[in-house]
Design a protein around this motif. Structure first.
Motif, PDB file in Angstrom:
ATOM      1  N   ARG A  27      16.517  53.716   5.374  1.00  0.00           N
ATOM      2  CA  ARG A  27      16.148  53.353   4.006  1.00  0.00           C
ATOM      3  C   ARG A  27      17.125  51.532   3.898  1.00  0.00           C
ATOM      4  O   ARG A  27      17.197  51.038   2.689  1.00  0.00           O
ATOM      5  CB  ARG A  27      16.871  53.866   2.910  1.00  0.00           C
ATOM      6  CG  ARG A  27      15.997  54.366   1.646  1.00  0.00           C
ATOM      7  CD  ARG A  27      16.146  55.423   0.786  1.00  0.00           C
ATOM      8  NE  ARG A  27      15.560  56.424   1.208  1.00  0.00           N
ATOM      9  CZ  ARG A  27      15.120  57.689   0.553  1.00  0.00           C
ATOM     10  NH1 ARG A  27      16.823  57.734   0.161  1.00  0.00           N
ATOM     11  NH2 ARG A  27      14.943  58.514   0.933  1.00  0.00           N
ATOM     12  N   TYR A  28      18.627  51.983   4.473  1.00  0.00           N
ATOM     13  CA  TYR A  28      19.165  50.986   3.889  1.00  0.00           C
ATOM     14  C   TYR A  28      19.585  49.711   5.089  1.00  0.00           C
ATOM     15  O   TYR A  28      20.758  49.102   4.901  1.00  0.00           O
ATOM     16  CB  TYR A  28      20.787  51.397   2.817  1.00  0.00           C
ATOM     17  CG  TYR A  28      19.716  52.054   1.371  1.00  0.00           C
ATOM     18  CD1 TYR A  28      19.712  51.904   0.512  1.00  0.00           C
ATOM     19  CD2 TYR A  28      19.904  53.606   2.098  1.00  0.00           C
ATOM     20  CE1 TYR A  28      19.701  52.358  -0.232  1.00  0.00           C
ATOM     21  CE2 TYR A  28      20.106  53.800   0.465  1.00  0.00           C
ATOM     22  CZ  TYR A  28      19.476  54.185  -0.877  1.00  0.00           C
ATOM     23  OH  TYR A  28      18.611  54.195  -1.370  1.00  0.00           O
ATOM     24  N   ASN A  29      19.912  50.000   6.018  1.00  0.00           N
ATOM     25  CA  ASN A  29      20.260  49.362   6.607  1.00  0.00           C
ATOM     26  C   ASN A  29      18.559  47.872   7.755  1.00  0.00           C
ATOM     27  O   ASN A  29      19.105  47.823   9.153  1.00  0.00           O
ATOM     28  CB  ASN A  29      20.181  49.772   8.124  1.00  0.00           C
ATOM     29  CG  ASN A  29      21.964  50.765   7.870  1.00  0.00           C
ATOM     30  OD1 ASN A  29      22.486  50.785   7.232  1.00  0.00           O
ATOM     31  ND2 ASN A  29      22.444  51.045   9.578  1.00  0.00           N
ATOM     32  N   LYS A  30      17.511  47.451   6.826  1.00  0.00           N
ATOM     33  CA  LYS A  30      16.986  46.974   6.481  1.00  0.00           C
ATOM     34  C   LYS A  30      16.792  45.914   7.592  1.00  0.00           C
ATOM     35  O   LYS A  30      17.040  45.095   8.341  1.00  0.00           O
ATOM     36  CB  LYS A  30      16.217  46.530   5.872  1.00  0.00           C
ATOM     37  CG  LYS A  30      14.881  47.746   5.658  1.00  0.00           C
ATOM     38  CD  LYS A  30      13.948  47.339   5.694  1.00  0.00           C
ATOM     39  CE  LYS A  30      13.622  49.081   5.898  1.00  0.00           C
ATOM     40  NZ  LYS A  30      12.384  49.671   7.447  1.00  0.00           N
ATOM     41  N   GLU A  31      18.370  44.888   7.261  1.00  0.00           N
ATOM     42  CA  GLU A  31      19.279  43.921   7.189  1.00  0.00           C
ATOM     43  C   GLU A  31      19.759  43.554   8.721  1.00  0.00           C
ATOM     44  O   GLU A  31      19.623  42.846   9.285  1.00  0.00           O
ATOM     45  CB  GLU A  31      19.831  42.224   5.916  1.00  0.00           C
ATOM     46  CG  GLU A  31      18.408  42.729   5.050  1.00  0.00           C
ATOM     47  CD  GLU A  31      18.371  43.520   3.888  1.00  0.00           C
ATOM     48  OE1 GLU A  31      19.342  44.344   3.778  1.00  0.00           O
ATOM     49  OE2 GLU A  31      17.696  43.757   3.411  1.00  0.00           O
ATOM     50  N   LYS A  32      21.142  44.469   8.497  1.00  0.00           N
ATOM     51  CA  LYS A  32      22.768  44.795   8.768  1.00  0.00           C
ATOM     52  C   LYS A  32      23.101  46.582   8.923  1.00  0.00           C
ATOM     53  O   LYS A  32      21.801  46.858   8.270  1.00  0.00           O
ATOM     54  CB  LYS A  32      23.543  44.302   8.395  1.00  0.00           C
ATOM     55  CG  LYS A  32      23.643  43.867   7.065  1.00  0.00           C
ATOM     56  CD  LYS A  32      24.748  42.861   7.193  1.00  0.00           C
ATOM     57  CE  LYS A  32      25.552  43.245   5.839  1.00  0.00           C
ATOM     58  NZ  LYS A  32      26.668  42.142   5.254  1.00  0.00           N
ATOM     59  N   ALA A  33      24.209  46.718   9.620  1.00  0.00           N
ATOM     60  CA  ALA A  33      24.164  47.647   9.168  1.00  0.00           C
ATOM     61  C   ALA A  33      25.268  47.937   8.429  1.00  0.00           C
ATOM     62  O   ALA A  33      25.947  47.504   8.361  1.00  0.00           O
ATOM     63  CB  ALA A  33      24.911  48.147  10.852  1.00  0.00           C
ATOM     64  N   ASN A  37      11.536  49.273  12.652  1.00  0.00           N
ATOM     65  CA  ASN A  37      12.753  48.138  12.222  1.00  0.00           C
ATOM     66  C   ASN A  37      13.438  47.855  11.965  1.00  0.00           C
ATOM     67  O   ASN A  37      13.805  48.287  10.191  1.00  0.00           O
ATOM     68  CB  ASN A  37      11.032  47.426  11.289  1.00  0.00           C
ATOM     69  CG  ASN A  37      11.429  45.590  11.482  1.00  0.00           C
ATOM     70  OD1 ASN A  37      12.741  45.669  12.271  1.00  0.00           O
ATOM     71  ND2 ASN A  37      11.265  45.312  10.454  1.00  0.00           N
ATOM     72  N   PHE A  38      15.013  49.323  11.866  1.00  0.00           N
ATOM     73  CA  PHE A  38      15.791  49.327  10.865  1.00  0.00           C
ATOM     74  C   PHE A  38      17.470  48.567  11.980  1.00  0.00           C
ATOM     75  O   PHE A  38      17.105  49.111  13.366  1.00  0.00           O
ATOM     76  CB  PHE A  38      16.439  50.574  10.247  1.00  0.00           C
ATOM     77  CG  PHE A  38      16.399  51.242  11.070  1.00  0.00           C
ATOM     78  CD1 PHE A  38      17.576  51.719  11.567  1.00  0.00           C
ATOM     79  CD2 PHE A  38      15.354  52.385  11.558  1.00  0.00           C
ATOM     80  CE1 PHE A  38      17.573  53.216  12.206  1.00  0.00           C
ATOM     81  CE2 PHE A  38      15.111  53.550  11.975  1.00  0.00           C
ATOM     82  CZ  PHE A  38      16.314  54.429  12.474  1.00  0.00           C
ATOM     83  N   LYS A  39      18.580  48.522  11.527  1.00  0.00           N
ATOM     84  CA  LYS A  39      19.159  48.433  12.684  1.00  0.00           C
ATOM     85  C   LYS A  39      20.299  49.761  12.458  1.00  0.00           C
ATOM     86  O   LYS A  39      20.432  50.532  11.423  1.00  0.00           O
ATOM     87  CB  LYS A  39      20.651  47.443  12.238  1.00  0.00           C
ATOM     88  CG  LYS A  39      20.329  45.405  11.097  1.00  0.00           C
ATOM     89  CD  LYS A  39      19.675  45.219  12.952  1.00  0.00           C
ATOM     90  CE  LYS A  39      19.027  44.031  12.261  1.00  0.00           C
ATOM     91  NZ  LYS A  39      18.473  43.193  13.434  1.00  0.00           N
ATOM     92  N   ILE A  40      21.301  50.112  13.853  1.00  0.00           N
ATOM     93  CA  ILE A  40      21.483  51.466  13.922  1.00  0.00           C
ATOM     94  C   ILE A  40      23.547  50.546  13.401  1.00  0.00           C
ATOM     95  O   ILE A  40      23.786  49.645  14.121  1.00  0.00           O
ATOM     96  CB  ILE A  40      21.919  51.165  15.193  1.00  0.00           C
ATOM     97  CG1 ILE A  40      20.334  52.320  15.686  1.00  0.00           C
ATOM     98  CG2 ILE A  40      22.096  52.381  15.622  1.00  0.00           C
ATOM     99  CD1 ILE A  40      19.560  52.463  16.851  1.00  0.00           C
TER     100      ILE A  40
END
Ligand SMILES: Cc1cc2nc3c(=O)[nH]c(=O)nc-3n(C[C@H](O)[C@H](O)[C@H](O)COP(=O)(O)OP(=O)(O)OC[C@H]3O[C@@H](n4cnc5c(N)ncnc54)[C@H](O)[C@@H]3O)c2cc1C
Length: 390
Positions: free
Chosen positions: A202-208, A236-239
């Motif tokens: 939900r919240y790591n779309k652009e960066k962690a 398509n999310f950042k870890i």
């Protein structure tokens, strides 16, 4: 600069310590290097706290002030500012543990939101942290992990836990402050992993922004990271991950033995170290997708991280790589890394004395069992005392 000698610099390591603080640290580590003393001290302290004996002053003046920033966040500010003057950031850790009531979970939620708002205003605080069991009953996590059906009331509790997670992670996203979610016992961790991953999606779309914790004394965690990486690519999310060795080894081994299942813990320290280092290597090679907070007091792993970063031409201050130690421990790593230009943040625990006791006891026991590390701290402290005399 010979990297292998960086952590020997005691002038930088203890620049913030007055002579009397240096003496106190020496005295404290000397005490906790004595195993029988820690065992007896822990039992007596637990009893004294439960019996409401007036021991809080004594605890404050010794272990508490060494390992904690204060009883509330305002108390911690001088510590935060002093460390930041040397380039070391703080992760304020509201270390109240073992609570079981809904109001207490809401209190942790409110405190975490307050900390996020606070951190939003302060460059010295790039992260906040919480424990999954701080936002919901351990039994609920445990049942979810074991796939035991929840009754109606418990379902409602779970919904509230999910809600609290979402409130924190959403706020963290709005404030652009990353949130570290601590790792706990393996028999609750699957449910936490699942929920944290949901938050990352939900919240790591652009960066962690949301970081889970991998405890690498567990032999299955690298495999887990590969799967998570696959999921992150597909969705398509950042870890974000904090990597640590793990703090509950004895408990894990005892439970596995008692219940007759194979322990999730590596067979020995060497395997844990290999697992940790291999995971760190994998992450550093995949920084485009994974940001990391390397939580360790192990010098070899810290030196290895530095040399891998150099090999992979990762800038020392790359925003995706942070080193972290606990307040009151391994200043020789934190302050020397920061002096060299790496990103460093120390966990600064705070809370009422009686509530942070489980945390303090873990630190005392850990420093007793990690004999090598305690003697290293003692050695460095006495070297610095000698240097100052000269
Ligand atoms: C910033 C920070 C955040 C942390 N957050 C968490 C967290 O969220 N969850 C958590 O569980 N812990 C956490 N810890 C604690 C951490 O997991 C370790 O307990 C502690 O840091 C000691 O490990 P080390 O890498 O520093 O050093 P070392 O001294 O090299 O390693 C000691 C660790 O090795 C492992 N080990 C020791 N003996 C054996 C053995 N015989 N077999 C297998 N493994 C063995 C154990 O994990 C032990 O704690 C955190 C630590 C730091 C510094």
């Amino acid at each position: 600069m010979n990297l292998k000698k960086l952590f020997d610099n005691t002038t930088t390591a203890f620049a913030l310590k007055s002579d009397s603080e240096l003496e106190r640290a020496y005295f404290l580590f000397k005490m906790i290097s004595n195993e029988p003393l820690v065992r007896i001290g822990t039992a007596v302290t637990n009893f004294a706290i439960k019996a409401h004996l007036p021991v809080q002053g004594l605890i404050r003046a010794t272990v508490f002030d060494h390992f904690c920033g204060g009883v509330n966040e305002e108390d911690c500010m001088p510590v935060v500012d002093k460390m930041f003057a040397k380039g070391v950031c703080s992760v304020l850790d509201y270390s109240v543990e073992g609570k079981e009531e809904e109001e207490q979970f809401d209190a942790v939620l409110n405190k975490t939101i307050e900390l996020l708002e606070f951190a939003d205003q302060k460059d010295a605080m790039p992260f906040v942290v919480f424990k999954p069991s701080g936002l919901g009953r351990f039994l609920i996590w445990e049942k979810k992990t074991a796939n035991i059906e929840l009754n109606k009331e418990e379902e409602k509790e779970w919904t509230r836990i999910e809600k609290r997670f979402d409130i924190v992670c959403k706020k963290a996203h709005e404030c652009d402050v990353a949130v570290l979610i601590d790792g706990e016992e393996s028999w609750m961790q699957d449910a936490a992993d699942e929920l944290v991953t949901k938050m990352m999606r939900r919240y790591n779309k652009e960066k962690a922004i949301v970081y889970n914790t991998l405890q690498l004394y567990r032999h299955d965690r690298l495999e887990y990271l590969y799967q998570l990486h696959e999921e992150a690519r597909v969705h398509n999310f950042k870890i974000g991950v904090k990597i640590v060795r793990g703090a509950y080894m004895e408990k894990e081994n005892e439970r596995a033995k008692e219940k007759g299942y194979p322990t999730p813990i590596c067979k020995d320290k060497k395997q844990t170290d290999q697992n940790f280092n291999e995971t760190m290597h994998y992450i550093l090679k995949n920084l485009a997708d994974i940001s990391v907070f390397i939580g360790t007091h192990n010098e070899e792993s810290s030196y290895l991280a530095m040399s891998l970063m150099r090999e992979l031409t990762i800038a020392k201050n790359d925003f995706r790589v942070w080193f972290g130690q606990l307040y009151g421990m391994s200043d020789h790593i934190s302050f020397n890394l920061s002096e060299e230009g790496y990103n460093v943040a120390k966990y600064v625990p705070f809370g009422p004395v009686r509530d942070v006791m489980p945390y303090l006891i873990r630190r005392a026991e850990e420093n007793t069992s990690v004999a090598g590390q305690t003697s290293r701290e003692l050695n460095l402290l006495s070297q610095e005392k000698e240097r100052r005399k000269l």
